[in-house]
Every structure is written in C-alpha cells, then in structure tokens.
Design a protein around this motif. Structure first.
Motif, short mmCIF file in Angstrom:
data_model
loop_
_atom_site.label_atom_id
_atom_site.label_comp_id
_atom_site.label_asym_id
_atom_site.label_seq_id
_atom_site.Cartn_x
_atom_site.Cartn_y
_atom_site.Cartn_z
N GLN A 162 30.88 30.60 62.54
CA GLN A 162 31.33 31.06 63.86
C GLN A 162 32.78 30.63 64.06
O GLN A 162 33.13 29.46 63.89
N LEU A 163 33.64 31.59 64.39
CA LEU A 163 35.06 31.32 64.65
C LEU A 163 35.44 32.01 65.94
O LEU A 163 35.35 33.23 66.05
N LEU A 175 34.05 35.70 65.97
CA LEU A 175 33.75 36.25 64.65
C LEU A 175 32.56 35.48 64.09
O LEU A 175 32.59 34.24 64.00
N SER A 176 31.53 36.20 63.70
CA SER A 176 30.32 35.58 63.16
C SER A 176 30.19 35.91 61.68
O SER A 176 30.40 37.06 61.27
N GLY A 177 29.86 34.89 60.89
CA GLY A 177 29.65 35.10 59.46
C GLY A 177 30.91 35.50 58.73
O GLY A 177 30.89 36.36 57.86
N LEU A 178 32.04 34.84 59.04
CA LEU A 178 33.31 35.17 58.40
C LEU A 178 33.46 34.44 57.07
O LEU A 178 33.24 33.23 56.98
N ALA A 179 33.87 35.18 56.04
CA ALA A 179 34.18 34.58 54.73
C ALA A 179 35.24 35.44 54.06
O ALA A 179 35.07 36.66 53.94
N THR A 182 44.30 30.01 70.29
CA THR A 182 43.48 28.88 69.87
C THR A 182 42.33 29.38 69.00
O THR A 182 41.68 30.36 69.34
N ALA A 183 42.13 28.71 67.87
CA ALA A 183 41.01 29.01 66.97
C ALA A 183 40.09 27.80 66.93
O ALA A 183 40.56 26.67 66.73
N ARG A 184 38.79 28.04 67.11
CA ARG A 184 37.80 26.95 67.08
C ARG A 184 36.64 27.35 66.18
O ARG A 184 36.22 28.51 66.17
N ALA A 185 36.12 26.36 65.46
CA ALA A 185 34.94 26.58 64.63
C ALA A 185 34.12 25.29 64.61
O ALA A 185 34.67 24.22 64.32
N PRO A 186 32.81 25.36 64.92
CA PRO A 186 31.98 24.15 64.85
C PRO A 186 31.97 23.54 63.45
O PRO A 186 32.04 22.32 63.30
N VAL A 187 31.90 24.40 62.43
CA VAL A 187 32.01 23.95 61.04
C VAL A 187 32.82 25.00 60.28
O VAL A 187 32.76 26.19 60.61
#
Length: 335
Positions: free
Chosen positions: A80-81, A62-66, A94-99
């Motif tokens: 990025q998620l 998922l890109s640009g999620l808010a 598993t969920a990962r996000a750099p920030v």
C-alpha cells in the motif's frame, strides 16, 4: 442570506470540481509514469489505484505496487502506497507506506532495504519541469540486507535532500540514521569486542552533489538520475566504540564516470580495522605482516598512536593511497 447560501453552495461546487479534476490528473500522471516504465522494459504490477482525501487533500492510494528492472537489479514494492498533497498546491507531495522494500546495487554488492512506516515529503518548484526543491525521507525502522543476510538495522533513519540556492543542479544531501545495530555478518567481521566500551555505532554523512541537470519530473519519467559531475564530501563518519573512520574531500567525474580528486581519510585504532579486514577475507593472512609494517610507518609519520591520516588520490583513472598505487579507479555507478 439567500445570496450567501447560494454563494457557499457555488464555492463548495467549485471546490468539489477542482478536487475531482486534480485527483484525476494525479491519477493520470501516476499511471502515465508506470506506463513509461513498462515501455522501457520494466516489470510493473499495480492491483488497484483509488482516490481519497476530499475536500482538503488530493490523495491516490496504490495497492499491490511492484516495479523492477532486472538488468540493473533495481526494484521497489509496497502493498500500500498513499500519495497525497494539499488541494491548494499539488507540488507539496507526501508518500507513505506502512511497509516497503527496495533493491539496488551498491557497486558490485546487491542490497535490499526493508522499511516500516516509510514517509517521504517532497517540495517541488512551481513550473512545467517541477524541479525538486527538497525532500525528507524517513522511516521508523530500516533493515539493510546483503547477499549473505542482514547487514544492519537502524531506528528512525532519515535522508534530507535540499536544492542549493546558488545553482539549480546542486543538491545538499544528508544521511542521518538513528540507533544502529550491526547484523550477525558485520559483528563477525568487526568482532563483538570492537564496540567495547564505546557504546552504539555511529554513522552520518553530509555531501554536496552537482548533477548535469536539476532533478525534476523528467528524472521520475526516465527512472534514472542525471550524470553526476562533482561530489563534495563534507563528512562521512563511521564509529563503533574506539574504532572510527572519517572522510572528507572533493571529486569530479568525467562523462564516463571516472573520478578525479582527493579524499582525506582519518582512521582511529587502525589495528582493529586490520583485524576486521583479515576476518572478512579482504586481507590474506600472508600479507598481514607486510601491511602492518607499512601502516605503522604511516602512523609514525602522522605522530598519533593508532591513528592514520591518509590521502586517497584519484587521477588519470588510477587510485593512489598515501603514495601506494591501488590500481584502476572505479567508475561511478548510479542507481
């Protein structure tokens, strides 16, 4: 040999078809979840969603999620998620996000968490409801901000949630941050000298929570936790240098979130905490002498120099600390 080759080709085709169907279903579930939040009045933004991970991993990026609900002050955003699961069981997610960044209220105090290298591993029970069996959430760095700026930083913090084997709506929760560094505001309140010579601050918490029902896919779809019926605090330990606060006890909550029960508090070096309360503005200077006298009487009752052993009692909607009425008990506020 020819039959073996055709068998391998058939198996590869079946695996490819399963991967395509499963990743498409994961994508459909994610978009359905976001659509349900939009329908409930949330602000939802998603720039793009794409598939990856073939052949052994089901993955959606998922890109640009808010997502945000302004009414409750709850929000989450991640540029990025990545959501992934093994192809043989999508319930190990598993969920990962750099920030990533999350906002929520802690009582009347709005908090904003900023995380780096966030990862959450979820284990779901097989079945239609997909009950949460366990979760381990962690990041390499966590920053906690309040309305006036940075409150604290933590390296390698983690939270563990485990469903009890005795009852499906009982969960054990542990909060275990790594190295903690208080921000400027807390240092001003607590004083830099409060941490000498005891080293780095310590914070840990373990508790058992009884929800009205198990955490499952309906929890995710509605975006709210079930009502909390009971809370058992095994330990909450906070320490910095020679100042420490420890809590344990048990509370129950009625349908309106009003608590009943007792929390036992143990304070080490309470005069320094009193100084901190005065610097923070919680204790007016005009009341310092009166509170100091009262606490010294309680200290003498316990027999430990600088130590306090107090019971915080919740009953009939009121709070009483060591026999002293404190007023109305706060209602449980859930995220």
């Amino acid at each position: 040999m020819r039959k073996l080759v055709w068998l391998l080709i058939l198996l590869a085709a079946l695996c490819g078809a399963w991967w395509a169907a499963a990743t498409a279903q994961m994508q459909s579930t994610l978009t359905g979840l976001l659509d349900s939040r939009r329908a409930a009045g949330w602000d939802v933004t998603l720039k793009d969603i794409s598939k990856a991970g073939f052949p052994l991993t089901l993955q959606n990026r998922l890109s640009g999620l808010a997502v945000a609900e302004a009414g409750r002050g709850v929000a989450f955003e991640a540029p990025q998620l990545d959501l992934s699961a093994p192809v043989w069981w999508p319930g190990d997610l598993t969920a990962r996000a750099p920030v990533a960044q999350a906002a929520f209220p802690a009582g009347a105090l709005p908090l904003v968490l900023k995380m780096r290298d966030m990862r959450a591993d979820l284990a779901l029970h097989p079945g239609l409801s997909l009950q949460l069996e366990g979760m381990l959430a962690r990041s390499t760095y966590l920053e906690v901000n309040g309305p006036d700026g940075l409150l604290l930083e933590a390296d390698e913090p983690r939270m563990e949630v485990t469903q009890s084997s005795d009852a499906e709506n009982d969960y054990n929760i542990a909060l275990l941050p790594g190295r903690i560094a208080p921000g400027p505001l807390l240092r001003k309140v607590l004083g830099d000298g409060i941490g000498q010579p005891g080293g780095q601050p310590i914070l840990s918490a373990r508790m058992a929570v009884t929800f009205a029902r198990a955490l499952d896919r309906h929890t995710a779809m509605t975006g709210t936790l079930p009502q909390i019926d009971a809370l058992t605090v095994e330990n909450v330990d906070v320490a910095w240098g020679d100042v420490a606060l420890a809590t344990e006890g048990a509370l129950t909550f009625n349908s309106e979130g009003i608590p009943a029960g007792v929390l036992s508090l143990r304070v080490t070096n309470w005069p320094k905490l009193l100084d901190a309360g005065e610097r923070a503005g919680f204790l007016p200077p005009s009341m310092r002498g009166q509170v100091d006298t009262m606490l010294r009487l309680l200290e003498a009752r316990g027999g430990t120099a600088g130590g306090l052993d107090l019971d915080l009692v919740f009953a009939e909607g009121q709070m009483v600390l060591a026999g002293i009425p404190l007023g109305a008990a706060p209602r449980l506020i859930q995220p």
